[in-house]
Design a protein around this motif. Structure first.
Motif, PDB file in Angstrom:
ATOM      1  N   GLY A 295       0.843  -1.191   0.000  1.00 36.90           N
ATOM      2  CA  GLY A 295       0.000   0.000   0.000  1.00 36.90           C
ATOM      3  C   GLY A 295       0.876   1.238   0.000  1.00 36.90           C
ATOM      4  O   GLY A 295       2.105   1.134   0.022  1.00 36.90           O
ATOM      5  N   THR A 296       0.254   2.400  -0.021  1.00 37.40           N
ATOM      6  CA  THR A 296       1.081   3.611  -0.007  1.00 37.40           C
ATOM      7  C   THR A 296       1.783   3.773   1.332  1.00 37.40           C
ATOM      8  O   THR A 296       2.941   4.169   1.394  1.00 37.40           O
ATOM      9  CB  THR A 296       0.221   4.864  -0.270  1.00 37.40           C
ATOM     10  N   ALA A 297       1.069   3.421   2.409  1.00 38.19           N
ATOM     11  CA  ALA A 297       1.656   3.639   3.732  1.00 38.19           C
ATOM     12  C   ALA A 297       2.200   2.355   4.346  1.00 38.19           C
ATOM     13  O   ALA A 297       3.097   2.399   5.182  1.00 38.19           O
ATOM     14  CB  ALA A 297       0.602   4.246   4.665  1.00 38.19           C
ATOM     15  N   ARG A 298       1.666   1.223   3.946  1.00 37.24           N
ATOM     16  CA  ARG A 298       1.999  -0.026   4.631  1.00 37.24           C
ATOM     17  C   ARG A 298       2.271  -1.143   3.644  1.00 37.24           C
ATOM     18  O   ARG A 298       1.807  -1.127   2.502  1.00 37.24           O
ATOM     19  CB  ARG A 298       0.825  -0.457   5.527  1.00 37.24           C
ATOM     20  N   ARG A 299       2.955  -2.163   4.171  1.00 34.41           N
ATOM     21  CA  ARG A 299       3.196  -3.391   3.411  1.00 34.41           C
ATOM     22  C   ARG A 299       2.381  -4.475   4.109  1.00 34.41           C
ATOM     23  O   ARG A 299       2.556  -4.721   5.298  1.00 34.41           O
ATOM     24  CB  ARG A 299       4.692  -3.698   3.481  1.00 34.41           C
ATOM     25  N   PHE A 300       1.428  -5.057   3.378  1.00 34.60           N
ATOM     26  CA  PHE A 300       0.535  -6.048   3.988  1.00 34.60           C
ATOM     27  C   PHE A 300       0.909  -7.459   3.548  1.00 34.60           C
ATOM     28  O   PHE A 300       1.062  -7.702   2.343  1.00 34.60           O
ATOM     29  CB  PHE A 300      -0.920  -5.805   3.557  1.00 34.60           C
ATOM     30  N   ALA A 301       1.022  -8.357   4.527  1.00 30.98           N
ATOM     31  CA  ALA A 301       1.067  -9.785   4.192  1.00 30.98           C
ATOM     32  C   ALA A 301      -0.321 -10.317   4.498  1.00 30.98           C
ATOM     33  O   ALA A 301      -0.749 -10.328   5.651  1.00 30.98           O
ATOM     34  CB  ALA A 301       2.127 -10.503   5.013  1.00 30.98           C
ATOM     35  N   ILE A 302      -1.048 -10.678   3.438  1.00 30.19           N
ATOM     36  CA  ILE A 302      -2.409 -11.202   3.597  1.00 30.19           C
ATOM     37  C   ILE A 302      -2.295 -12.721   3.700  1.00 30.19           C
ATOM     38  O   ILE A 302      -1.785 -13.371   2.782  1.00 30.19           O
ATOM     39  CB  ILE A 302      -3.295 -10.787   2.403  1.00 30.19           C
ATOM     40  N   VAL A 303      -2.726 -13.247   4.850  1.00 32.50           N
ATOM     41  CA  VAL A 303      -2.528 -14.676   5.123  1.00 32.50           C
ATOM     42  C   VAL A 303      -3.870 -15.402   5.114  1.00 32.50           C
ATOM     43  O   VAL A 303      -4.939 -14.766   5.092  1.00 32.50           O
ATOM     44  CB  VAL A 303      -1.797 -14.881   6.469  1.00 32.50           C
ATOM     45  N   ASP A 304      -3.813 -16.739   5.151  1.00 29.28           N
ATOM     46  CA  ASP A 304      -5.074 -17.487   5.051  1.00 29.28           C
ATOM     47  C   ASP A 304      -5.706 -17.784   6.406  1.00 29.28           C
ATOM     48  O   ASP A 304      -6.782 -18.380   6.468  1.00 29.28           O
ATOM     49  CB  ASP A 304      -4.913 -18.760   4.200  1.00 29.28           C
ATOM     50  N   ALA A 305      -5.079 -17.393   7.517  1.00 27.30           N
ATOM     51  CA  ALA A 305      -5.752 -17.439   8.826  1.00 27.30           C
ATOM     52  C   ALA A 305      -6.413 -16.089   9.031  1.00 27.30           C
ATOM     53  O   ALA A 305      -6.037 -15.098   8.402  1.00 27.30           O
ATOM     54  CB  ALA A 305      -4.769 -17.719   9.943  1.00 27.30           C
ATOM     55  N   ALA A 306      -7.398 -16.051   9.920  1.00 24.20           N
ATOM     56  CA  ALA A 306      -8.127 -14.809  10.124  1.00 24.20           C
ATOM     57  C   ALA A 306      -8.626 -14.719  11.556  1.00 24.20           C
ATOM     58  O   ALA A 306      -8.426 -15.632  12.362  1.00 24.20           O
ATOM     59  CB  ALA A 306      -9.294 -14.718   9.138  1.00 24.20           C
ATOM     60  N   MET A 307      -9.312 -13.584  11.820  1.00 23.53           N
ATOM     61  CA  MET A 307      -9.807 -13.358  13.183  1.00 23.53           C
ATOM     62  C   MET A 307     -10.805 -14.428  13.625  1.00 23.53           C
ATOM     63  O   MET A 307     -11.015 -14.611  14.811  1.00 23.53           O
ATOM     64  CB  MET A 307     -10.435 -11.966  13.283  1.00 23.53           C
ATOM     65  N   ASN A 308     -11.413 -15.150  12.682  1.00 29.53           N
ATOM     66  CA  ASN A 308     -12.321 -16.228  13.109  1.00 29.53           C
ATOM     67  C   ASN A 308     -11.527 -17.397  13.684  1.00 29.53           C
ATOM     68  O   ASN A 308     -12.049 -18.170  14.471  1.00 29.53           O
ATOM     69  CB  ASN A 308     -13.172 -16.717  11.930  1.00 29.53           C
ATOM     70  N   ASP A 309     -10.248 -17.513  13.307  1.00 25.65           N
ATOM     71  CA  ASP A 309      -9.387 -18.578  13.837  1.00 25.65           C
ATOM     72  C   ASP A 309      -8.747 -18.159  15.153  1.00 25.65           C
ATOM     73  O   ASP A 309      -8.576 -18.978  16.054  1.00 25.65           O
ATOM     74  CB  ASP A 309      -8.260 -18.894  12.842  1.00 25.65           C
ATOM     75  N   LEU A 310      -8.349 -16.902  15.245  1.00 24.16           N
ATOM     76  CA  LEU A 310      -7.663 -16.394  16.438  1.00 24.16           C
ATOM     77  C   LEU A 310      -8.160 -14.967  16.673  1.00 24.16           C
ATOM     78  O   LEU A 310      -7.811 -14.055  15.926  1.00 24.16           O
ATOM     79  CB  LEU A 310      -6.139 -16.396  16.225  1.00 24.16           C
ATOM     80  N   ILE A 311      -8.952 -14.787  17.719  1.00 27.54           N
ATOM     81  CA  ILE A 311      -9.596 -13.484  17.936  1.00 27.54           C
ATOM     82  C   ILE A 311      -8.821 -12.628  18.940  1.00 27.54           C
ATOM     83  O   ILE A 311      -9.120 -11.451  19.122  1.00 27.54           O
ATOM     84  CB  ILE A 311     -11.062 -13.691  18.420  1.00 27.54           C
ATOM     85  N   ARG A 312      -7.798 -13.196  19.580  1.00 22.47           N
ATOM     86  CA  ARG A 312      -7.137 -12.478  20.677  1.00 22.47           C
ATOM     87  C   ARG A 312      -6.586 -11.104  20.277  1.00 22.47           C
ATOM     88  O   ARG A 312      -6.759 -10.138  21.023  1.00 22.47           O
ATOM     89  CB  ARG A 312      -6.034 -13.320  21.322  1.00 22.47           C
TER      90      ARG A 312
END
Ligand SMILES: *Cc1c(COP(=O)(O)O)cnc(C)c1O
Length: 432
Positions: A295-312
């Motif tokens: 992105g313009t401000a950030r570098r994102f690593a989009i992974v296949d786990a999500a907040m439904n797997d780990l909400i902490r």
């Protein structure tokens, strides 16, 4: 001793490579080190030494049958907070006489099931609850063993959402109202008050608040026993924290010393309810990088786990260490990544601005310290099947919860009759 070594440049859990597990069950998945759990349990028991203690593993941290049985084999009991957890504990082989039932909202049907099972004690938190329990027990011609959960009004110095021992929290009976409470409890025929309990919160890393809580609890115990109540047990609760990063783990020896000092001479049995301490650092959530987006401000690593797997991270602003499965040179350049899931929520973030060696699509990442309050808090939000779980011991592993398929996920829904046989038009709305 590390349970997560790099071998041949790849991250392992005990003797098993994460690549092998990923190939077996796909990503994302949880894996747990049985040896890490066993080591945590034995260190807890060793710290308590010759104290007359029963350790009741708090199932809500991780309630997989294989995990519960791992602790049951070592002699642990169980702390349960629902009928579902009670059934899980019994199914995993925990003796009923080592099960305590906690929670502010136990229903009469749950109480009945627990009475039939013959559990050690109900930790009761209010007069209406005690009255309900008395009625349920009386109907069965039984007397329910009870510990009163006291709200010690102590600040556990942890995250607000996992703090439970302050007067403004919903938990426990306030000390100022205890005498009035007991006056009403004295006439209830279906309960026998055999103990007192506290639980001040979770992820407690400064053990000093325990001293205040345990002093108040032990003082009340002696006072009430002297007044004729048949008290036998003090339940010290759980909450002992773990190190999520290189910060100091709570000093378990000091914790045990505080227990010893505050209960010395009281002459009672003790119960402990550790959850996170036993499983937190025994688990990894392994995920695969799908895309890397600049992105313009950030570098994102989009992974296949999500907040439904780990909400902490979303729920508690929790920080989890994230390790690439591919070992990199100690001096490899690092760049800040936001590690994010694919769910349509801005809060679906595992880490922000985390310095990592270059992350590329398909790279595996391990989200560490996810053995507690990980899989148990997962959901199928966005219709994502919950991540499978694997238990590793040495060079062995077993899938202890497989991934459910989409038919099973969708098949849990039922159509009402009025929607059943009417065909669904594939025409655009309003088309002739
Ligand atoms: C949640 C809970 C525990 C376990 O807490 P941890 O922080 O995981 O040790 C123990 N006792 C009670 C009553 C609880 O609610």
């Amino acid at each position: 001793m590390t349970f997560y070594p790099y071998k041949n440049g790849r991250l392992h859990i005990e003797g098993v490579s994460l690549d092998e597990l990923a190939a077996r069950v796909g990503t994302p998945f949880y894996c747990y080190s049985a040896s890490a759990m066993e080591t945590a349990y034995t260190s807890f028991v060793a710290a308590l030494g010759d104290l007359p203690a029963t350790v009741c593993y708090a199932l809500k941290a991780n309630s997989n049958q294989a995990v519960i049985r791992t602790f049951a084999r070592l002699g642990a009991g169980a702390d349960v907070v629902s009928e579902g957890e009670l059934r899980r504990a019994v199914a995993a082989g925990v003796p009923a006489k080592k099960i305590v039932f906690a929670g502010v909202g136990k229903q009469p049907s749950e109480m009945a099931t627990a009475l039939d099972a013959g559990i050690l004690q109900f930790n009761v938190e209010s007069l209406p609850e005690l009255e309900a329990l008395s009625r349920v027990a009386q109907e069965k011609g039984r007397v329910a063993p009870v510990a009163l959960r006291i709200n010690p009004d102590v600040d556990a110095l942890t995250h607000a959402k996992i703090s439970t021992g302050k007067a403004e929290n919903k938990f426990g009976i306030d000390i100022p109202s205890l005498r009035g409470f007991l006056a009403s409890a004295a006439d209830l025929p279906g309960v026998r008050i055999e103990g007192l309990a506290v639980h001040i919160g979770s992820q407690v890393t400064d053990v000093n608040p325990y001293r205040t809580a345990f002093e108040r609890l032990a003082g009340l115990f002696v006072e009430l026993r002297d007044a004729g109540w048949p008290l036998e047990r003090l339940d010290m609760g759980g909450g002992l924290g773990i190190a999520y990063r290189d910060d100091a783990a709570p000093d378990i020896k000091r914790y045990a010393e505080i227990v010893r000092e505050t209960t010395q001479g009281v002459g009672c049995k003790l119960i402990f309810e550790p959850g996170r301490f036993l499983t937190g650092n025994a688990g990894l959530l392994v995920t695969r990088t799908v895309y890397v987006k600049h992105g313009t401000a950030r570098r994102f690593a989009i992974v296949d786990a999500a907040m439904n797997d780990l909400i902490r991270p979303t729920l508690y602003d929790a920080w989890h260490d994230i390790r690439p499965v591919a070992q990199s040179a100690a001096d490899a350049p690092r760049e800040p990544y936001d590690i994010v899931g694919p769910i349509c929520e801005s809060s679906d973030i595992f880490a922000e601005q985390r310095p990592l060696p270059t992350v590329a699509p398909d790279d595996l990442l391990a989200i560490c310290s996810t053995g507690a309050y990980g899989a148990v808090m997962s959901s199928s939000y966005n219709s994502r099947p919950p991540a499978p779980e694997i238990l590793v011991r040495g060079n062995d592993y077993a899938v202890i919860r497989p991934r459910i398929d989409y038919e099973e996920l969708i098949g849990q829904d039922r159509l009402p009759e009025w929607l059943e046989d009417e065909g669904v038009s594939s025409e655009p709305r309003g088309a002739a």
